[in-house]
Write an enzyme that holds these catalytic residues in place. Structure first.
Site, PDB file in Angstrom:
ATOM      1  N   LEU A  11       8.011 -17.024   1.957  1.00 34.18           N
ATOM      2  CA  LEU A  11       6.883 -16.615   2.786  1.00 34.18           C
ATOM      3  C   LEU A  11       7.374 -15.542   3.746  1.00 34.18           C
ATOM      4  CD1 LEU A  11       5.070 -19.942   3.822  1.00 34.18           C
ATOM      5  CD2 LEU A  11       4.092 -18.068   2.488  1.00 34.18           C
ATOM      6  N   ASP A  12       6.567 -14.501   3.976  1.00 34.81           N
ATOM      7  CA  ASP A  12       6.920 -13.492   4.971  1.00 34.81           C
ATOM      8  C   ASP A  12       7.127 -14.169   6.324  1.00 34.81           C
ATOM      9  OD1 ASP A  12       6.795 -11.387   3.187  1.00 34.81           O
ATOM     10  OD2 ASP A  12       4.718 -10.866   3.686  1.00 34.81           O
TER      11      ASP A  12
END
Length: 304
Positions: free
Chosen positions: A46-47
């Site tokens: 996930l960013d």
């Protein structure tokens, strides 16, 4: 004799509701430290500014990570209309603007071309490698580069809400390797108004859902406490999308040694990837052929 790994030989899955501001690898590090685990890894980045489901495997469960990585995942995200940024999210610099604002019906009509098997160009600020170097490193140095389009399967892209004229909230269910930021960028272009991701939350990943998640605060409060193990899900959870083939004690022993082992009758197709179990415990993952499982990954987590 090899050096013994530090930490406990603990195995299983834990789902963290990742907060904004932390990288996925930073969360993995916190989990590994809290459990004093020998080995840990996540099943899909996930960013840093994204939140939601981050499934983390410990010990022998890391052998099941590829099967969760390959599974479908769901994201709920809000697109800021009227602005393009160099990062395709709110962290970057605004590069283009537009006063045009599409109607709800225009947005809905623009979604179907993004479903099914599509080609997607990753953001300039992404972890893809260009000539051996991460794209984000070159982008930070001010280099513009051409990134080749990559295939992505999008199961669905759904209109959820329109909070105001500048924002629209969508849900995407997709396969591995997808960039929600690219969807926001390309949708904005298709609508003639530009767009970038304002917020992003992963709501489920394969068999793991937000309802399974442990808050990071709980993890930190119980760090090094044996009570933390109660938050672990079984290794077998990561195999939920594969056929389960019960086996005999003799078959289990053979597979434990890396040899094909007999499994009981099942609906698995010849050549299909499946997993063998004995009394509900995973023994191996491999290829099913004519009544036997030919193991490719063997689990060593307790006596059968």
């Amino acid at each position: 004799m090899g050096r013994r790994k530090k930490g406990r030989a603990v195995s299983g899955w834990i789902v963290i509701d990742k907060p904004a501001g932390l990288s996925s690898n930073a969360v993995v590090g916190k989990v590994r430290w809290a459990f004093d685990a020998q080995k840990a890894g996540h099943a899909g980045t996930l960013d840093p500014e994204a939140t939601g489901v981050l499934a983390i495997a410990l010990g022998e469960a890391t052998k099941t990570v590829p099967f969760v990585t390959d599974a479908l995942k769901a994201y709920e995200f809000t697109v800021r209309l009227g602005q393009a940024t160099n990062t395709d999210d709110g962290e970057g610099e605004v590069t283009e603007t537009s006063d045009a604002r599409p109607s709800d019906d225009e947005i809905r009509a623009a979604l179907p071309p993004f479903e099914g098997d599509i080609l997607q160009v990753p953001p300039q600020f992404s972890a893809v490698k260009i000539d051996g170097e991460r794209a984000y490193a070159r982008a930070r140095a001010g280099q513009e580069m051409e990134i080749a389009a990559r295939p992505l399967y999008v199961d669905s892209l759904t209109f959820i809400a329109r909070p105001d004229p500048d924002h629209v909230t969508l849900e995407m269910v997709c396969g591995k390797g997808g960039y929600v930021r690219s969807i926001a960028r390309d949708l904005g272009r298709a609508l003639g108004c530009f767009g970038h991701v304002k917020s992003l939350r992963r709501t489920w990943s394969g068999p793991f859902e937000l309802s399974d998640a442990t808050p990071l605060e709980t993890l930190e409060d119980l760090a090094k406490d044996p009570a933390l193990d109660a938050h672990l899900m079984p290794l077998e959870t990561g195999l939920a999308d594969l056929p389960e083939l019960p086996c005999t004690p003799e078959g289990a022993a053979r597979m434990r040694n890396g040899n094909p082992g007999m499994v009981r009758a099942s609906d698995a197709e010849y050549g299909e990837t499946a997993w063998a179990s004995y009394n509900g415990t995973a023994v191996a993952v491999g290829t099913y052929r004519a009544g036997e499982l030919h193991p490719t990954r063997v689990f060593q987590h307790g006596a059968l």
